[in-house]
Motif scaffolding. Sequence first.
Motif, mmCIF file in Angstrom:
data_model
loop_
_atom_site.group_PDB
_atom_site.id
_atom_site.type_symbol
_atom_site.label_atom_id
_atom_site.label_comp_id
_atom_site.label_asym_id
_atom_site.label_seq_id
_atom_site.Cartn_x
_atom_site.Cartn_y
_atom_site.Cartn_z
ATOM 1 N N GLY C 64 -28.015 29.862 39.662
ATOM 2 C CA GLY C 64 -27.388 31.049 40.197
ATOM 3 C C GLY C 64 -26.854 32.008 39.140
ATOM 4 N N THR C 65 -26.161 31.488 38.158
ATOM 5 C CA THR C 65 -25.624 32.350 37.106
ATOM 6 C C THR C 65 -26.741 33.123 36.425
ATOM 7 O OG1 THR C 65 -23.714 30.917 36.723
ATOM 8 C CG2 THR C 65 -24.404 32.317 34.890
ATOM 9 N N ILE C 90 -19.552 36.400 39.937
ATOM 10 C CA ILE C 90 -19.847 37.010 38.632
ATOM 11 C C ILE C 90 -18.589 37.449 37.898
ATOM 12 C CG2 ILE C 90 -22.186 37.793 39.186
ATOM 13 C CD1 ILE C 90 -20.984 40.608 39.676
ATOM 14 N N ASN C 91 -17.515 37.685 38.647
ATOM 15 C CA ASN C 91 -16.275 38.124 38.008
ATOM 16 C C ASN C 91 -15.432 36.959 37.532
ATOM 17 O OD1 ASN C 91 -14.443 40.214 37.200
ATOM 18 N ND2 ASN C 91 -13.114 39.627 38.904
ATOM 19 N N VAL C 92 -15.622 35.809 38.128
ATOM 20 C CA VAL C 92 -14.699 34.706 37.891
ATOM 21 C C VAL C 92 -15.342 33.503 37.215
ATOM 22 C CG1 VAL C 92 -13.071 33.130 38.990
ATOM 23 C CG2 VAL C 92 -13.417 35.401 39.955
ATOM 24 N N HIS C 93 -16.518 33.110 37.691
ATOM 25 C CA HIS C 93 -17.004 31.772 37.347
ATOM 26 C C HIS C 93 -18.337 31.728 36.621
ATOM 27 C CE1 HIS C 93 -13.945 29.902 40.208
ATOM 28 N NE2 HIS C 93 -13.738 29.386 39.021
ATOM 29 N N GLU C 94 -18.627 32.763 35.853
ATOM 30 C CA GLU C 94 -19.889 32.713 35.118
ATOM 31 C C GLU C 94 -19.665 32.950 33.625
ATOM 32 O OE1 GLU C 94 -22.808 35.039 37.294
ATOM 33 O OE2 GLU C 94 -22.548 33.777 39.062
ATOM 34 N N THR C 95 -18.470 32.625 33.157
ATOM 35 C CA THR C 95 -18.144 32.712 31.725
ATOM 36 C C THR C 95 -18.575 34.046 31.126
ATOM 37 O OG1 THR C 95 -18.633 30.344 31.707
ATOM 38 C CG2 THR C 95 -18.044 31.300 29.619
ATOM 39 N N GLU C 149 -17.511 33.662 48.378
ATOM 40 C CA GLU C 149 -16.963 32.483 47.718
ATOM 41 C C GLU C 149 -15.942 31.761 48.608
ATOM 42 O OE1 GLU C 149 -17.286 35.521 46.531
ATOM 43 O OE2 GLU C 149 -18.911 35.178 45.109
ATOM 44 N N LEU C 150 -15.422 32.444 49.634
ATOM 45 C CA LEU C 150 -14.510 31.803 50.591
ATOM 46 C C LEU C 150 -15.222 31.490 51.899
ATOM 47 C CD1 LEU C 150 -11.116 33.729 50.152
ATOM 48 C CD2 LEU C 150 -11.753 31.478 49.272
ATOM 49 N N HIS D 135 -16.134 27.608 32.921
ATOM 50 C CA HIS D 135 -16.907 28.548 33.740
ATOM 51 C C HIS D 135 -16.262 29.931 33.743
ATOM 52 C CE1 HIS D 135 -19.336 25.392 36.008
ATOM 53 N NE2 HIS D 135 -18.584 24.723 35.168
ATOM 54 N N MET D 136 -15.199 30.060 32.992
ATOM 55 C CA MET D 136 -14.459 31.317 32.992
ATOM 56 C C MET D 136 -14.406 31.887 31.571
ATOM 57 S SD MET D 136 -11.495 29.771 35.432
ATOM 58 C CE MET D 136 -10.596 31.252 35.841
ATOM 59 N N VAL D 137 -14.223 33.179 31.494
ATOM 60 C CA VAL D 137 -14.076 33.808 30.181
ATOM 61 C C VAL D 137 -12.768 33.333 29.563
ATOM 62 C CG1 VAL D 137 -13.779 36.000 28.977
ATOM 63 C CG2 VAL D 137 -15.430 35.812 30.856
#
Lengths: 347, 347, 347, 347
Positions: C64-65, C90-95, C149-150, D135-137
């Motif tokens: 997914g990422t 994409i804002n939170v959990h994709e490093t 995501e929720l 998984h986060m920045v």
Amino acid sequence: MTQKRLFICDYSEGAHPAILERMAQTNMRQSVGYGEDEFCARAREMIVDACGGGDLDVHFLVGGTQTNATAIASILKPYQGVVCAESGHINVHETGAIEHSGHKVLALPSGDSKLTAEQIDSCFAGHYNDCNHEHMVQPGMVYISFPTELGMLYSKAELQAISAVCRKWEAPLYIDGARMGYGLASPQCDVTLKDLTELADLFYIGGTKQGALFGEALVICNPALRKNFRYFIKQNGGMLAKGRLLGLQFETLFEDGLYFRLASSAVTKAMAIRDAFKAAGFSMLVDSPTNQQFPVLPQAVIDRLAEHFGYEFWQDAGDGMSAVRFCTSWATTDEAVNELIDAIRKL
Amino acid sequence: MTQKRLFICDYSEGAHPAILERMAQTNMRQSVGYGEDEFCARAREMIVDACGGGDLDVHFLVGGTQTNATAIASILKPYQGVVCAESGHINVHETGAIEHSGHKVLALPSGDSKLTAEQIDSCFAGHYNDCNHEHMVQPGMVYISFPTELGMLYSKAELQAISAVCRKWEAPLYIDGARMGYGLASPQCDVTLKDLTELADLFYIGGTKQGALFGEALVICNPALRKNFRYFIKQNGGMLAKGRLLGLQFETLFEDGLYFRLASSAVTKAMAIRDAFKAAGFSMLVDSPTNQQFPVLPQAVIDRLAEHFGYEFWQDAGDGMSAVRFCTSWATTDEAVNELIDAIRKL
Amino acid sequence: MTQKRLFICDYSEGAHPAILERMAQTNMRQSVGYGEDEFCARAREMIVDACGGGDLDVHFLVGGTQTNATAIASILKPYQGVVCAESGHINVHETGAIEHSGHKVLALPSGDSKLTAEQIDSCFAGHYNDCNHEHMVQPGMVYISFPTELGMLYSKAELQAISAVCRKWEAPLYIDGARMGYGLASPQCDVTLKDLTELADLFYIGGTKQGALFGEALVICNPALRKNFRYFIKQNGGMLAKGRLLGLQFETLFEDGLYFRLASSAVTKAMAIRDAFKAAGFSMLVDSPTNQQFPVLPQAVIDRLAEHFGYEFWQDAGDGMSAVRFCTSWATTDEAVNELIDAIRKL
Amino acid sequence: MTQKRLFICDYSEGAHPAILERMAQTNMRQSVGYGEDEFCARAREMIVDACGGGDLDVHFLVGGTQTNATAIASILKPYQGVVCAESGHINVHETGAIEHSGHKVLALPSGDSKLTAEQIDSCFAGHYNDCNHEHMVQPGMVYISFPTELGMLYSKAELQAISAVCRKWEAPLYIDGARMGYGLASPQCDVTLKDLTELADLFYIGGTKQGALFGEALVICNPALRKNFRYFIKQNGGMLAKGRLLGLQFETLFEDGLYFRLASSAVTKAMAIRDAFKAAGFSMLVDSPTNQQFPVLPQAVIDRLAEHFGYEFWQDAGDGMSAVRFCTSWATTDEAVNELIDAIRKL
């Protein structure tokens, strides 16, 4: 003892005095920022006129590396690269600014720092003929410099051939004109700015090396490449707050042909230096018709000249010889040139 | 008519049956994600054992391009590039993934796809000796492949010399081992995984081309390069949600030496094919001792073989000849090899 | 003691057995690599059919990422960003994978993880109305997730409004469908895949969380966004060598509606769990109609459930309460659900 | 009619006349390029002196966006982001230059444009406490501006607290000092440049808005952040060919305290304007003690002032009111200030 005469590069001095004068005269005038001022507006008009009129976008940026990186990033898709000669400034002397923006420089071999239309055509054909082409960087545009890093010029016929190949492959042609004036002012040049507007998709007219304190004027000929260009400039750190300084300088250089007169004088001096080296029996690395000259000299000669003159070591030329670079510029004095020629004669 | 026998590449089939069996057996077992499961833990231990024990970090990624891009991005500073052979996979066949992450690939010429310690040393020395070095991309690490893209191997002495040069310049050495097993299994190889842990800073052991469905095991030897590595994997899209699949595959391949047996068998078959081409009077592009063979053949021969066999066109070899690639793999059958050898004999 | 029942996420097991069976059956069949095989071709057709037919491009990626980063990088200009909800994956959990490709995530506040058409419209209007807009990141596309995501769904009317706003601003709409099936299978859903092909410019149908070992099917509806897309996949490390594995999995899931049956069963189980929590007097963080449920529980309850069940801590909910996540999936058994419901009743 | 008095920004004019004079005097002197000249050397010494001496690196760059992007890119790892206030210049007004270099801006809410040590501490703690932190920045450094974009100052105690938090988390603290002088010259300021060298890891002293034509002086206090910094400058297009122009300007501004005298005068004028607005019964958006003032005015007042004065619309303040910005600068005349104050009194 006197200071050495520097022929190291074409940006050793400040700016042509007319620029400083106008700067002083207009100093306390208030203007809007970021290149949307009246100075820039006038300078744009003058540059469009110098290019023969027509529908052109003109943007002013601070320096060459920035201009190259901004222009190239505005054109390429993420999977594309820019084709250039191995000796191209973007491939060698910009600390990877192009790669920093995500793009491969697709460097082609070049003995004399020029690309040929055939080479470019082969590069594109080779890409699309490869059944694995999706695994390779797609050539997306072509970069040439005019004059090149070795001072060489493309003839109009050569540019026409390159332009035709670029259009065949739908790849924009970008010309790095850091020393554009020295090229146009060369007796060997058969190209005009108007020709460039027809043959290239975008190019820049260099100020830094030709009488300005700093500044490059990017001319975007192809309307398809203009959209939102100011966003690119800002993102790449090239949008000068006091953009008026850029406008003011180009206005000064272009309003009565000063730019071309300064360049012409520098080229004449370079030709005199070249002739002196040749008369003294030395060969040149390439037959440059512009303001950069690359004599191939033995170490003893180099050391002797170094006592009074500054130049740049360029490359080892084998057999104990080295090519060194002597540059003239808008600021080179007759006195300095005469001293150098005298010294060459006495070698 | 029967299907052609494919020697096109070493990833034409699925996976070794032992992997599929174990996958089925463990399918409904619940585990945590992202490589922190028991399968990965066991596979890590086995790989560390295969490397002779010691302090090593092992990470599992999905594919080679991703592994290369992630490893290289974890090492280089923004102004640095990676030194590699012109033929290096990262320079040619990864659609500019390295440049996409901001770094120049500093490609050095190489006839046989290998770099020499001298070349690497010159590259670094040349950079630091140039008085304009701040204007150039700084070489920051070295990439070699083992075996190379042409199937060539470095001897232990060659790797020792390269490693010494890298340490002299404080530049990490990274080895792309997409076909690592085929290298180690070659009769010509005098290097062990343990040697690599001592000579390289990091390397990967390829799974995709050697019996796995997919997967590469990255071994980070140099402790200084390990910090926060999982962030890099996630950012580069390489952190498989069901990371157990990677662990399970490497566990299967490494728990009783299956990986090396499969590779050995493939190399034996490749040597037989090579011998057949040589016996038939053909030359090879390079003298590869591994599973990729590059006979140089006239078009008529190529066409005739194409009736029954799949291979990959590699490059034009002049005089109407082409080099083509025949690969064996863990999945190549004796039957297929015998048919090919027969066909070569009848040419 | 028995292992805990894990409701932590929807990727704790391997794959639906039908996938493993087909993998075993076709294992030694030779095929070409990189997604150009017959398995992928068939899976593409089936997905196009499931989408109601028509002119659609379908690409298979591993995770997914990677799919998000590749899709977004293929659309945005360098100076553009992607609008999404603050809670967006994409804002939170994709490093920071999106920022790694050079683009800002323009996160808008969202209590329930959904965006509204009004919010999106204001974001674009605000940008263009600002006289300094060239100094700001230009919103270039919109990302929403379906379900979010929720676990929340957009109604057809909501999607129509969002789509209309996107078209007004010429900004592609991209839908992250990591859990697409769980959304479509929800009793509350009034949207079909065919609707999505008309309302979105591109979206993906998640495999990893819905019965596959791994794999996401990206559907590009807008023809203008298709050119050279495979270059993007390769550059982003998403082009699986044995692409057939992706095709095979989606073929299995889509050939007789297995994908939707599995999702429907998981949602039914989630609804039962939700009802149990509600009946026991607990509130839910949001009213999710899909496979993710977020009861708000006191610590004592959380600790008690933790003895036998796995879940994920989600967020502090104040007053000593926490929201935790319970996921069902294609692999959740009736037995596990019944045990959990019993446990909730006994609280 | 006379031209309007512009209070729009602090870069509407050229440069302090002393700079232009020195430029003219030294114009034809030859010097080496790229900041390695005698002017830069002297300016560096003067800045180090102004910072209280000690071991400091000083680099000169052309503009603020470039300086920010270069400094931040030199510090962060690819998976790290920079913490800043939502209103931070890098988050709002640099067209995503930070994201363009691959990094997320981790924006924290801030009513008055300042960050607190507590906020920063929570941001780091929240990251490392999250079990999914890979998984986060990762927050990697902290950016604050001094004064802020709303003209606010941090007290020494606030800076000490922020600095302590940054060191606790091993995150460099970077201070954007585009208007540094106006901050230091404020009667409310209890911080010195020497304090900043002890509390921050690096900061810049702005020239563009404080009397120079252009130019920012970046001071790197932390020795660990200095290595190869000039490569970063060049790669980011910030290495001015005629670097002497930067040196010359800072030399002029710093050799006898001109920089601070000019700033002080501007702040005095801003305080007079503030007092006038307050005396006329208007509130201020924030209580700025520096050269930017943000009165909250009804539209009728705004329109009336617009007849003779230039200002910048800042933000809607509800109830038909707007906050607008009035800036003073080194170039603001007493006459202009008096006219504005008169006009305010007559409202």
